[in-house]
Motif scaffolding. Sequence first.
Motif, PDB file in Angstrom:
ATOM      1  N   ALA A 128     -33.704  -5.585  48.432  1.00 44.65           N
ATOM      2  CA  ALA A 128     -32.243  -5.529  48.277  1.00 44.65           C
ATOM      3  C   ALA A 128     -31.593  -6.863  48.626  1.00 44.65           C
ATOM      4  O   ALA A 128     -30.580  -7.246  48.032  1.00 44.65           O
ATOM      5  N   TYR A 129     -32.175  -7.574  49.565  1.00 44.84           N
ATOM      6  CA  TYR A 129     -31.635  -8.864  49.986  1.00 44.84           C
ATOM      7  C   TYR A 129     -31.492  -9.823  48.801  1.00 44.84           C
ATOM      8  O   TYR A 129     -30.557 -10.624  48.744  1.00 44.84           O
ATOM      9  N   TRP A 130     -32.421  -9.734  47.848  1.00 41.66           N
ATOM     10  CA  TRP A 130     -32.390 -10.623  46.688  1.00 41.66           C
ATOM     11  C   TRP A 130     -31.752  -9.982  45.463  1.00 41.66           C
ATOM     12  O   TRP A 130     -31.087 -10.647  44.672  1.00 41.66           O
ATOM     13  N   VAL A 131     -31.953  -8.704  45.267  1.00 43.95           N
ATOM     14  CA  VAL A 131     -31.545  -8.059  44.029  1.00 43.95           C
ATOM     15  C   VAL A 131     -30.039  -7.791  43.965  1.00 43.95           C
ATOM     16  O   VAL A 131     -29.440  -7.903  42.895  1.00 43.95           O
ATOM     17  N   ILE A 132     -29.410  -7.460  45.080  1.00 44.61           N
ATOM     18  CA  ILE A 132     -27.979  -7.143  45.054  1.00 44.61           C
ATOM     19  C   ILE A 132     -27.135  -8.353  44.629  1.00 44.61           C
ATOM     20  O   ILE A 132     -26.284  -8.223  43.741  1.00 44.61           O
ATOM     21  N   PRO A 133     -27.331  -9.545  45.185  1.00 44.07           N
ATOM     22  CA  PRO A 133     -26.536 -10.690  44.702  1.00 44.07           C
ATOM     23  C   PRO A 133     -26.794 -11.018  43.218  1.00 44.07           C
ATOM     24  O   PRO A 133     -25.861 -11.327  42.469  1.00 44.07           O
ATOM     25  N   PHE A 134     -28.059 -10.918  42.796  1.00 45.51           N
ATOM     26  CA  PHE A 134     -28.352 -11.171  41.383  1.00 45.51           C
ATOM     27  C   PHE A 134     -27.730 -10.089  40.501  1.00 45.51           C
ATOM     28  O   PHE A 134     -27.285 -10.361  39.390  1.00 45.51           O
ATOM     29  N   GLY A 135     -27.712  -8.839  40.986  1.00 41.15           N
ATOM     30  CA  GLY A 135     -27.080  -7.750  40.240  1.00 41.15           C
ATOM     31  C   GLY A 135     -25.590  -7.982  40.083  1.00 41.15           C
ATOM     32  O   GLY A 135     -25.025  -7.738  39.015  1.00 41.15           O
TER      33      GLY A 135
END
Length: 171
Positions: free
Chosen positions: A61-68
């Motif tokens: 989630a640390y990486w995917v939420i900002p990219f999302g």
Amino acid sequence: MNYLVAVMTNRVRAEEAYFALRKAELPIEQLDILGRGYKTADEFGLINPNDEAEKQANGLAYWVIPFGFAAGYLFNLLTNIEIVGWLGDIGNHILGGFFGAAAGAFGAFVSGTLTGWTVGSGDAIAYRNRLNAGKYLIIAQGNGAFIERATQLIRQYEPENLQGYVETVPV
């Protein structure tokens, strides 16, 4: 450190094998019984699959939420879809970003949890299920010669499963 895990079908078998190990003068501090009336999986330190799944999900989630968020914002910017009329263009782009972030959070939760349960926990789920089914584990930990001797003795008591592990040191 080497480990030997023997799954015994009932308490009597587990105690017989354990006392045979003690009678052979193997160091008692290197032997454990897990099961009803003895140590639990948590007391021994067996990996809890739920903890591993949570760790995997949070790391993803640390990486995917900002990219999302960025993907949702960019998608709305390129398609110019009007989600809520009174928000205007910038508001709709930001709302699209929030939708993308939410999709990323959901994806991180699902894939991180499944990965943690299947890959991250190793054989811990199988051993926990056997403990929940009323079976017992005898765990021996020590050097190679100690594990070989313990294996020979435990085999005489016909364990349901006998598995050896070698602890790897991360580089």
